[in-house]
Design an enzyme around this catalytic site. Sequence first.
Site, PDB file in Angstrom:
ATOM      1  N   LYS A 135     -12.366  -7.283 -12.341  1.00 19.13           N
ATOM      2  CA  LYS A 135     -11.519  -6.338 -13.273  1.00 19.13           C
ATOM      3  C   LYS A 135     -10.259  -7.265 -14.141  1.00 19.13           C
ATOM      4  CE  LYS A 135      -7.896  -4.083 -10.818  1.00 19.13           C
ATOM      5  NZ  LYS A 135      -7.374  -3.091 -10.101  1.00 19.13           N
ATOM      6  N   HIS A 164      -2.247 -10.011  -1.230  1.00 20.65           N
ATOM      7  CA  HIS A 164      -3.087 -10.487  -2.253  1.00 20.65           C
ATOM      8  C   HIS A 164      -2.643 -12.091  -2.179  1.00 20.65           C
ATOM      9  CE1 HIS A 164      -5.435 -11.480  -5.518  1.00 20.65           C
ATOM     10  NE2 HIS A 164      -4.358 -11.397  -6.389  1.00 20.65           N
ATOM     11  N   ASP A 171      24.632  16.419  -4.806  1.00 23.86           N
ATOM     12  CA  ASP A 171      24.694  15.667  -5.778  1.00 23.86           C
ATOM     13  C   ASP A 171      23.361  14.441  -5.783  1.00 23.86           C
ATOM     14  OD1 ASP A 171      25.082  14.169  -3.630  1.00 23.86           O
ATOM     15  OD2 ASP A 171      26.966  13.123  -4.132  1.00 23.86           O
ATOM     16  N   GLY A 172      22.502  14.874  -4.857  1.00 19.43           N
ATOM     17  CA  GLY A 172      21.205  13.995  -4.531  1.00 19.43           C
ATOM     18  C   GLY A 172      21.287  13.068  -3.454  1.00 19.43           C
ATOM     19  N   GLU A 173      22.398  12.859  -2.950  1.00 14.98           N
ATOM     20  CA  GLU A 173      22.501  11.763  -1.834  1.00 14.98           C
ATOM     21  C   GLU A 173      21.674  12.454  -0.732  1.00 14.98           C
ATOM     22  OE1 GLU A 173      26.390  10.453  -1.313  1.00 14.98           O
ATOM     23  OE2 GLU A 173      26.334   9.453  -3.276  1.00 14.98           O
ATOM     24  N   ASP A 211     -11.414   0.910  -2.142  1.00 14.66           N
ATOM     25  CA  ASP A 211     -10.403  -0.044  -2.571  1.00 14.66           C
ATOM     26  C   ASP A 211      -9.318   0.462  -1.564  1.00 14.66           C
ATOM     27  OD1 ASP A 211      -8.712  -1.734  -3.964  1.00 14.66           O
ATOM     28  OD2 ASP A 211      -8.902  -0.533  -5.985  1.00 14.66           O
ATOM     29  N   ARG A 233      -6.632  -6.955 -15.509  1.00 10.42           N
ATOM     30  CA  ARG A 233      -5.617  -5.746 -15.880  1.00 10.42           C
ATOM     31  C   ARG A 233      -4.558  -6.084 -17.198  1.00 10.42           C
ATOM     32  NH1 ARG A 233      -3.338  -1.632 -13.194  1.00 10.42           N
ATOM     33  NH2 ARG A 233      -4.588  -1.698 -11.367  1.00 10.42           N
ATOM     34  N   ARG A 240       2.548  -4.782  -3.975  1.00  6.97           N
ATOM     35  CA  ARG A 240       1.952  -5.167  -5.105  1.00  6.97           C
ATOM     36  C   ARG A 240       2.544  -6.056  -6.040  1.00  6.97           C
ATOM     37  NH1 ARG A 240      -0.911   0.035  -7.239  1.00  6.97           N
ATOM     38  NH2 ARG A 240       1.036   0.761  -6.218  1.00  6.97           N
ATOM     39  N   ASP A 264     -12.537  -4.570  -7.760  1.00 12.66           N
ATOM     40  CA  ASP A 264     -12.154  -5.908  -7.921  1.00 12.66           C
ATOM     41  C   ASP A 264     -12.040  -6.943  -7.128  1.00 12.66           C
ATOM     42  OD1 ASP A 264     -10.103  -5.261  -6.515  1.00 12.66           O
ATOM     43  OD2 ASP A 264      -8.599  -4.517  -7.992  1.00 12.66           O
TER      44      ASP A 264
HETATM   45  C1  R5P Z   1      -4.750  -3.677  -6.734  1.00 12.87           C
HETATM   46  O1  R5P Z   1      -5.402  -4.649  -6.937  1.00 12.87           O
HETATM   47  C2  R5P Z   1      -5.152  -2.612  -5.943  1.00 12.87           C
HETATM   48  O2  R5P Z   1      -6.138  -3.018  -4.809  1.00 12.87           O
HETATM   49  C3  R5P Z   1      -5.845  -1.350  -6.590  1.00 12.87           C
HETATM   50  O3  R5P Z   1      -6.995  -1.793  -7.174  1.00 12.87           O
HETATM   51  C4  R5P Z   1      -5.053  -0.923  -7.531  1.00 12.87           C
HETATM   52  O4  R5P Z   1      -3.734  -0.663  -7.001  1.00 12.87           O
HETATM   53  C5  R5P Z   1      -5.556   0.500  -8.165  1.00 12.87           C
HETATM   54  O5  R5P Z   1      -4.615   1.088  -9.016  1.00 12.87           O
HETATM   55  P1  R5P Z   1      -5.088   1.987 -10.233  1.00 12.87           P
HETATM   56  O6  R5P Z   1      -5.328   3.305  -9.290  1.00 12.87           O
HETATM   57  O7  R5P Z   1      -3.634   2.263 -10.779  1.00 12.87           O
HETATM   58  O8  R5P Z   1      -5.740   1.328 -11.031  1.00 12.87           O
END
Ligand code: R5P
Length: 296
Positions: free
Chosen positions: A189, A127, A34-36, A216, A191, A93, A166
């Site tokens: 950046k 962050h 069942d996926g468990e 990143d 978003r 995040r 970013d």
């Molecule tokens: C967010 O600030 C992280 O540092 C990455 O820049 C972000 O998670 C990258 O996500 P994606 O590849 O979907 O643009």
Amino acid sequence: MLIIGCSNSRALAKKVAEQLGASFSSLEAKHFPDGELYLRFLADVRGKDVVLVQSMQPNPTEALIEAIFAAETARELGAKRVGLVAPYLCYMRQDTRFKPGECVSSRIVAKLLRCVDFLITVDPHLHRYRSLGVVFSVNTMKITANGLLAAYIKEKIKNPVIVGPDWESYQWAEEIAKQCGAPVTVMEKKRYSSRHVEVKLKNDVSIAGKSVVLVDDIISTGHTLIEAMKALKGHKPRAFYCLGVHGLFAEGALGKLKRAGVRTIVSTDTIQNPTARISVAKLLAEALESHTKVFK
Ligand code: R5P
């Protein structure tokens, strides 16, 4: 110390155990019809310091449940202490309620992980939280792969300029650039959604003829890096390189990045994927050695 390789990190866990000269065993994990989830320790954990190694990607929610079930089971079976090495820590995040009614998942993950005695992770996405200690009540240790990424760049990439796509990436970009003795810039950046971002160059750092190394912490859908490359193409770089600590590569991101013109994509093995050419095993082994001494 007994190192247990959970579903997402068996190979890495084995390397960590080899570095430490510690015993290693895989956690048996399969699914009921069942996926468990069905889990079973194949080694005796009684009286031991048990370290679960489980990256929280792929399948983050299931990976987290597996770690929690394993930690609780190890305790029931008489383990002395249970630590968790989560080379990639999921849900970090979502660190605020961006829209009314949203779940701040990172805080809940921190509560769920009260079942371990300590947590070690690599470059968590911090962050809005200053440190893991702001949300986690268990002992935590954060290690960074910056030195490994810098060493890779020094060895393999000529005439680099380090670019953070970013503001949040400054903590990786600036440190790596310092260690490589390379110029650095951090882009801007905006978003709009998980799949829609805009990235702009803020200053006139020299790009022409250089190897642009985008760094990143997380490469997920790849849109951040793709938009950064689009914004920089007109500046005539020699080539684009993308380096990420954690290569999630959701929704075919690897193919999309290649089609966008990147020469090389490299990540660490915090998540198993075809670009994971930099191993964090030694760093994790060192962290475990110092951590277990400190908390004895
Ligand atoms: C967010 O600030 C992280 O540092 C990455 O820049 C972000 O998670 C990258 O996500 P994606 O590849 O979907 O643009």
